[in-house]
Structure formats: C-alpha cells, structure tokens
Design an enzyme around this catalytic site. Sequence first.
Site, PDB file in Angstrom:
ATOM      1  N   GLU A 114       0.836  -1.309   0.018  1.00  0.00           N
ATOM      2  CA  GLU A 114      -0.039  -0.027   0.050  1.00  0.00           C
ATOM      3  C   GLU A 114       0.848   1.219   0.030  1.00  0.00           C
ATOM      4  O   GLU A 114       2.023   1.230   0.643  1.00  0.00           O
ATOM      5  CB  GLU A 114      -0.884   0.098   1.271  1.00  0.00           C
ATOM      6  CG  GLU A 114      -1.957  -1.103   1.143  1.00  0.00           C
ATOM      7  CD  GLU A 114      -3.070  -0.947   2.405  1.00  0.00           C
ATOM      8  OE1 GLU A 114      -4.232  -1.523   2.190  1.00  0.00           O
ATOM      9  OE2 GLU A 114      -2.516  -0.632   3.510  1.00  0.00           O
ATOM     10  N   CYS A 127       3.416   8.899   0.469  1.00  0.00           N
ATOM     11  CA  CYS A 127       4.310   7.891   1.508  1.00  0.00           C
ATOM     12  C   CYS A 127       4.244   6.557   0.861  1.00  0.00           C
ATOM     13  O   CYS A 127       3.646   5.918   0.292  1.00  0.00           O
ATOM     14  CB  CYS A 127       3.095   7.776   2.641  1.00  0.00           C
ATOM     15  SG  CYS A 127       3.643   6.719   3.996  1.00  0.00           S
ATOM     16  N   CYS A 134       6.339  -6.234   7.634  1.00  0.00           N
ATOM     17  CA  CYS A 134       7.402  -5.407   8.346  1.00  0.00           C
ATOM     18  C   CYS A 134       7.842  -6.627   9.289  1.00  0.00           C
ATOM     19  O   CYS A 134       6.942  -7.479   9.890  1.00  0.00           O
ATOM     20  CB  CYS A 134       6.720  -4.296   8.928  1.00  0.00           C
ATOM     21  SG  CYS A 134       8.000  -3.468   9.997  1.00  0.00           S
ATOM     22  N   CYS A 138       6.262  -3.334  16.143  1.00  0.00           N
ATOM     23  CA  CYS A 138       5.982  -2.015  16.982  1.00  0.00           C
ATOM     24  C   CYS A 138       4.635  -2.147  17.442  1.00  0.00           C
ATOM     25  O   CYS A 138       3.668  -2.474  16.415  1.00  0.00           O
ATOM     26  CB  CYS A 138       6.314  -0.767  16.021  1.00  0.00           C
ATOM     27  SG  CYS A 138       7.940  -0.726  15.734  1.00  0.00           S
ATOM     28  N   CYS A 141       1.721  -0.063  16.096  1.00  0.00           N
ATOM     29  CA  CYS A 141       1.489  -0.054  14.569  1.00  0.00           C
ATOM     30  C   CYS A 141       0.975  -1.251  13.801  1.00  0.00           C
ATOM     31  O   CYS A 141       1.306  -2.194  14.352  1.00  0.00           O
ATOM     32  CB  CYS A 141       2.815   0.169  13.979  1.00  0.00           C
ATOM     33  SG  CYS A 141       2.883   0.399  12.256  1.00  0.00           S
ATOM     34  N   GLY A 200       7.231  -1.457   6.073  1.00  0.00           N
ATOM     35  CA  GLY A 200       8.526  -1.654   6.216  1.00  0.00           C
ATOM     36  C   GLY A 200       9.484  -0.844   6.940  1.00  0.00           C
ATOM     37  O   GLY A 200       9.189   0.494   7.164  1.00  0.00           O
ATOM     38  N   GLU A 201      10.605  -1.368   7.002  1.00  0.00           N
ATOM     39  CA  GLU A 201      11.654  -0.446   7.741  1.00  0.00           C
ATOM     40  C   GLU A 201      12.726  -0.295   6.576  1.00  0.00           C
ATOM     41  O   GLU A 201      13.423  -0.973   6.183  1.00  0.00           O
ATOM     42  CB  GLU A 201      12.515  -1.427   8.858  1.00  0.00           C
ATOM     43  CG  GLU A 201      13.727  -0.767   9.178  1.00  0.00           C
ATOM     44  CD  GLU A 201      13.857   0.744   9.659  1.00  0.00           C
ATOM     45  OE1 GLU A 201      14.511   1.434   8.798  1.00  0.00           O
ATOM     46  OE2 GLU A 201      13.135   1.137  10.517  1.00  0.00           O
ATOM     47  N   SER A 232      12.505   7.451   6.959  1.00  0.00           N
ATOM     48  CA  SER A 232      12.190   7.624   8.398  1.00  0.00           C
ATOM     49  C   SER A 232      12.634   5.818   8.998  1.00  0.00           C
ATOM     50  O   SER A 232      12.367   4.993   8.078  1.00  0.00           O
ATOM     51  CB  SER A 232      10.678   7.475   8.538  1.00  0.00           C
ATOM     52  OG  SER A 232      10.218   7.291   9.925  1.00  0.00           O
ATOM     53  N   SER A 254      11.587   7.601  14.122  1.00  0.00           N
ATOM     54  CA  SER A 254      10.434   6.840  15.083  1.00  0.00           C
ATOM     55  C   SER A 254      10.772   6.761  16.332  1.00  0.00           C
ATOM     56  O   SER A 254      11.322   5.721  16.759  1.00  0.00           O
ATOM     57  CB  SER A 254       9.738   5.990  14.423  1.00  0.00           C
ATOM     58  OG  SER A 254       9.285   5.944  13.041  1.00  0.00           O
ATOM     59  N   LEU A 255      10.729   7.492  17.303  1.00  0.00           N
ATOM     60  CA  LEU A 255      11.235   7.772  18.713  1.00  0.00           C
ATOM     61  C   LEU A 255      10.284   7.113  19.638  1.00  0.00           C
ATOM     62  O   LEU A 255      10.285   6.180  20.422  1.00  0.00           O
ATOM     63  CB  LEU A 255      11.698   8.990  19.058  1.00  0.00           C
ATOM     64  CG  LEU A 255      12.466   9.174  20.351  1.00  0.00           C
ATOM     65  CD1 LEU A 255      13.852   8.146  20.271  1.00  0.00           C
ATOM     66  CD2 LEU A 255      12.622  10.654  20.740  1.00  0.00           C
ATOM     67  N   HIS A 256       9.323   7.964  20.024  1.00  0.00           N
ATOM     68  CA  HIS A 256       8.010   7.484  20.783  1.00  0.00           C
ATOM     69  C   HIS A 256       8.279   7.197  22.071  1.00  0.00           C
ATOM     70  O   HIS A 256       7.164   7.089  22.952  1.00  0.00           O
ATOM     71  CB  HIS A 256       7.393   6.235  19.985  1.00  0.00           C
ATOM     72  CG  HIS A 256       7.276   6.583  18.619  1.00  0.00           C
ATOM     73  ND1 HIS A 256       6.567   7.220  17.954  1.00  0.00           N
ATOM     74  CD2 HIS A 256       7.576   5.580  17.537  1.00  0.00           C
ATOM     75  CE1 HIS A 256       6.494   7.125  16.592  1.00  0.00           C
ATOM     76  NE2 HIS A 256       7.128   6.025  16.259  1.00  0.00           N
ATOM     77  N   ASN A 331      -3.405   6.782  15.729  1.00  0.00           N
ATOM     78  CA  ASN A 331      -4.656   6.653  14.768  1.00  0.00           C
ATOM     79  C   ASN A 331      -4.983   4.989  15.066  1.00  0.00           C
ATOM     80  O   ASN A 331      -4.251   4.009  15.025  1.00  0.00           O
ATOM     81  CB  ASN A 331      -3.967   6.403  13.487  1.00  0.00           C
ATOM     82  CG  ASN A 331      -3.718   7.958  13.010  1.00  0.00           C
ATOM     83  OD1 ASN A 331      -4.455   8.883  12.963  1.00  0.00           O
ATOM     84  ND2 ASN A 331      -2.390   8.172  12.520  1.00  0.00           N
ATOM     85  N   CYS A 374      -1.012   7.227   9.676  1.00  0.00           N
ATOM     86  CA  CYS A 374       0.049   6.775  10.151  1.00  0.00           C
ATOM     87  C   CYS A 374      -0.096   5.608  11.038  1.00  0.00           C
ATOM     88  O   CYS A 374      -0.784   5.577  11.743  1.00  0.00           O
ATOM     89  CB  CYS A 374       0.860   7.919  11.040  1.00  0.00           C
ATOM     90  SG  CYS A 374       2.599   7.431  11.556  1.00  0.00           S
TER      91      CYS A 374
END
Length: 393
Positions: A114, A127, A134, A138, A141, A200-201, A232, A254-256, A331, A374
């Site tokens: 996607e 995006c 992935c 996480c 996510c 994905g990363e 990212s 992507s810290l969070h 989200n 996201c």
Amino acid sequence: MTALAASAASTLAVQPSLAGMTRAEIADSLRALGLPEREIRMRVAQLWHWIYFRGARDFDEMLNVSKALRARLADAFALRLPEIVEEQVSSDGTRKWLLRLAPVDVQDKGAEIECVYIPESDRGTLCVSSQVGCTLNCSFCHTGTQKLVRNLTTAEIVGQLLVARQRLGDFPGRERPTDGLTPAGEGVRAVSNIVFMGMGEPLYNPDNVMAAVDVMADGDGLSLSKRRITVSTSGVVPQIERLGAECGPALAISLHAVRDDLRNALVPLNKKYPIHALLQACRDYPGASNARRITFEYVMLKGVNDSPAEAKELVRLLKGMPAKINLIPFNPWPGAPYECSDWETIERFSDIVFNAGYASPVRTPRGRDILAACGQLKSETEKLRARARLAAG
C-alpha cells in the site's frame, strides 16, 4: 508446469520492465540487447527522459528513437508498473492505493503493498513502502502485525511514484483526475514530497532504498529535491551514517519514548539499538544542520508516553541537536491496545517542547476513514482478501 505458468515464466524472463530501473541497470539491459557501447550513454539518456520526465507508457511514444530500435525494445522489454488493485479516497482527499507487484518467479502470485497520497495546499506528499510487510513488531503500529515477506526492489519502490504521477496526471500532457478532488494546490506538482513511512523498515533494505532515492532525485527525470525526500527509520543505527554519507535525504526517527524500558515495549528494535546509541547516530548524521533538521516522530498514547515529565525529558535528550518533533495523535485500528491522548494533553506536551525552542507541530490525522493514516497500513486489504478466500472455499 502448466502452459499458463510457462507463458508467465517466459514473459518474466524476456520482458523485464525498464520503468523503475537505475541508469546503470538500463545500460546493462541495452548491452544485453546487443547495442554498441558507443550508443549506450545516449540511449540511456533518451529512455530516461521518456520514462521519468515524460511518463511514457509505450515505446512508440519515444519519437526521437528510431522505429527499428523501438520495435527491438518492445520485443525485449516492458514499461510495466505496479497494478492498482484498489483505490480508496478519503473525505479529506487522501488516497490509498493497494498495488500488486509483478511476480518475481513462477511460484509468486504477485505481492501487494500500500502507498498513500496526501494532498495539501502547498505540497503533495507520497508515502511509499520499502518492504512487503514488516519485521519490527512495533506494538502501536498495525503494519507491524503483518509478517515480513520480502524487500522491495529499487524498481518497485520507484514504481510507486510512477504510478502516483500517472494516476494524478503529474507528467507533462497527462490529464489530472476528474473526480472532483484536485491533487495538491493550484500550480503545485501533484507529488512534490516523498516520505518512506509506508510498509516496512527502509534501513533494513538500504541498497534499494538509496538507489530509489537517487532515481527520484535525478534532475533529468523525476527531479525531486533530496530535501523533499524523507527516509524514516525506527533506529537501525549502523545504517544511519551510511544513509547520510552516500545518499543524503532528510532523516526522520520513529522515537515514541524517552526511556529504554518503555521504548523496548513500543519499538522492540530498541533492545538492540537503545536510545543513547540512536541519538548519537543522529548527532553524527552527515549534513544535519539547523537548515536540515532531523525529524523525531512521537506518537501520542494515552497514559503511556504523554506526561509533562516525558515532554521535559524529550527536550533534555535532544538538547543541542538540530531537530523538530512531530507529535502524532495515535491512529486507532481494529484490536489496537492503545488509545489516543486527549487533545488537552497533546497541547500541553507540545507547549513544553515548543517553549524549549523546538518546532513541535501536531500532525493532522489524514485518511483515518480509509485506514490510510500513520500506522494503519495493511488494514482492510488483508482482511478483505481473507474474507474472499473464505467465501471462495
């Protein structure tokens, strides 16, 4: 092998797609076709112009290439792009495309990914995905709940941009959609920015991602500034310096979380590359400056990471670094174990960061109604296919 499978295998073997290839890959393809070495550079430039600047979908459009060579190219190659299986359009204009990739072998039925297009008054952001699935898991996510299938090739990554520009009429002479939704603002390129924030990363697929960035940024073709291309990562520390030194796009992290124990739960990769190592890699990122700040993404999870104390610790951790902090309201997705922070909590967190001298925009959720925001990618497409398989069985 059935006749149909044999035919598919034969097509794959003799008709690779030039669309999405790098200059070196196109040159190698022409050498394999038997073109004289003295012609290669000129022919690559011609093909590059038609594929990436003009958006050609047929070799017969390439009018400055001889008819005989066009016929040879059409016999040997294709200009195939990922296929749009489904397009969903949000009430806010965001578009999500489910794309089917060409099979890589006879057993492959064609993986699906996607990508999302977000139009705004001053830009149009695409995006893109870098992997099928992935591997990071996480916990906040939805994409991370899908198993990793494989890395995308350079051509498959670039192909997402080509599909978007074709669909949005963003090549010279192509018509824009007539569905009443104008891509980006008047006079703005439909796709002006790229973010590697899809499935994905990216830094687990660094070679293909960096090659794709170079294709996207080539001034004779797609011509996107690397300042408008953001990669990212959740923190693949060993690849961060290489990304900056060899490629030089904008960097987002992507810290969070501001504590290792919490980040270990939210972003399991932190167990391998903890916060101190990640932030040191950011401080050392080639090209980072006040003019080219590193973006830190911070998803706002109610009662988990949204306290004033954590906002102050975030400021302390980033002290002296050229940075901005994107606060992302969580989200939701079906079965998610978290809730979004209250708006007052988000504003209080943002004020603390802003008053410390950092830009701290709160990202407006886009495409939530089509699960395109996201952390929501994967979503309905997998479930729809699962229901279809059950119905067929």
